[in-house]
Design an enzyme around this catalytic site. Structure first.
Site, PDB file in Angstrom:
ATOM      1  N   CYS A   1       0.619  -1.200   0.101  1.00 35.62           N
ATOM      2  CA  CYS A   1      -0.103  -0.143  -0.056  1.00 35.62           C
ATOM      3  C   CYS A   1       0.957   1.226  -0.121  1.00 35.62           C
ATOM      4  CB  CYS A   1      -1.086   0.139   1.141  1.00 35.62           C
ATOM      5  SG  CYS A   1      -2.358   0.941   0.758  1.00 35.62           S
TER       6      CYS A   1
ATOM      7  N   HIS B   1      -3.419  -5.728   2.535  1.00 36.64           N
ATOM      8  CA  HIS B   1      -3.094  -5.897   4.061  1.00 36.64           C
ATOM      9  C   HIS B   1      -3.600  -7.092   4.582  1.00 36.64           C
ATOM     10  CE1 HIS B   1      -1.930  -1.620   4.448  1.00 36.64           C
ATOM     11  NE2 HIS B   1      -2.937  -1.281   3.749  1.00 36.64           N
TER      12      HIS B   1
HETATM   13  N1  GLN Z   1      -2.392   6.667   1.991  1.00 36.88           N
HETATM   14  C1  GLN Z   1      -2.208   5.858   0.739  1.00 36.88           C
HETATM   15  C2  GLN Z   1      -3.797   5.927   0.125  1.00 36.88           C
HETATM   16  O1  GLN Z   1      -4.811   5.841   1.060  1.00 36.88           O
HETATM   17  C3  GLN Z   1      -1.909   4.453   1.411  1.00 36.88           C
HETATM   18  C4  GLN Z   1      -2.896   3.792   2.344  1.00 36.88           C
HETATM   19  C5  GLN Z   1      -2.468   2.592   2.832  1.00 36.88           C
HETATM   20  O2  GLN Z   1      -1.363   2.277   3.298  1.00 36.88           O
HETATM   21  N2  GLN Z   1      -3.484   1.780   3.186  1.00 36.88           N
HETATM   22  O3  GLN Z   1      -3.912   5.565  -1.185  1.00 36.88           O
END
Ligand code: GLN
Length: 238
Positions: free
Chosen positions: A92, A189
């Protein structure tokens, strides 16, 4: 033999149990009698000389802003490692920053490492929920996504898999994640590794192969619990 895992930015980039991914690699090495060392890298730290596996988790846009400058400093070494076949898993927030850039929904452009040929642009809605993908290397992979960034793949990379349930890279082209050399980038995740032991063993195999020059015959483990978790997750609705 000691396998050294570099955990990038554990304080700033650790959403939805990303620490569990490092734990999964550690345990699967220890269960096979292989020593492990986990090295935390936070902004300002020196990178160690020997690194066998690179791991980087997810984080909010604000966390990404905190690590951006340090990431630029360590990019040449990370790039050299990935180009030389060091196995890596980036999830992510760090998946986005391993690409060319991440432009937030407010229009702030965060420079990436350019290791992965991907571009990410913040979208107006968050893509949230359970994900199931089909991959050629690992079969079905399960996880959970929560991102507003929409990622588009360039010519230099292949997707990790095809979306069965969920949105994946951008909610449009059915791709999820990226494969480049021995680096995996993904929005999953969960944490992803405990529920997808084949992915964990891929990272371990490549690390041992790079160290010894030979592809190892990894000792079989009893994955009853891991596969049960995988199967339950794979049937969850979005
Ligand atoms: N900030 C990024 C987004 O919302 C990554 C989010 C995350 O790592 N879950 O796209």
């Amino acid at each position: 033999m000691t396998i050294k895992i570099l955990h990038l930015y554990p304080k700033n980039m650790n959403l939805y149990g990303d620490h569990g991914n490092v734990l999964a690699i550690r345990r699967r090495l220890e269960w096979r009698g292989i020593d492990v060392e986990v090295i935390h890298h936070d902004p300002g730290d020196e990178l160690p000389e020997d690194i066998d596996i690179i791991f980087g988790g997810g984080g909010q846009d604000s966390g990404q802003t905190v690590v951006e400058d340090d990431l630029r400093i360590i990019t040449p070494k990370l790039k050299e490692l990935i180009e030389n076949g060091t196995p890596a898993l980036v999830i992510c927030g760090l998946y986005q920053l391993f690409g060319n850039y991440f432009e937030t929904v407010e229009g702030q452009k965060l420079e990436g490492t350019h290791i992965l040929d991907i571009n990410t642009i913040g979208g107006p809605v968050r893509l949230i929920g359970n994900v199931l993908i089909d991959t050629t290397e690992f079969g079905q992979v399960v996880g959970y996504e929560n991102h507003s960034g929409l990622t588009y793949l360039g010519d230099g990379v292949k997707p990790l898999g095809t979306v069965i349930t969920g949105d994946g890279n951008n909610g449009k082209d059915k791709t999820e994640g990226v494969r480049y050399k021995n680096c995996i980038g993904t929005y999953l995740h969960g944490p992803i590794l405990p529920k997808n032991p084949k992915v964990t063993d891929f990272l371990i195999s490549k690390a041992i192969e790079n160290k010894t020059g030979e592809a190892p015959q990894l000792k079989e483990l009893d994955d009853t619990i891991e596969l049960r978790a995988h199967n339950v997750s794979s049937k969850r609705p979005r």
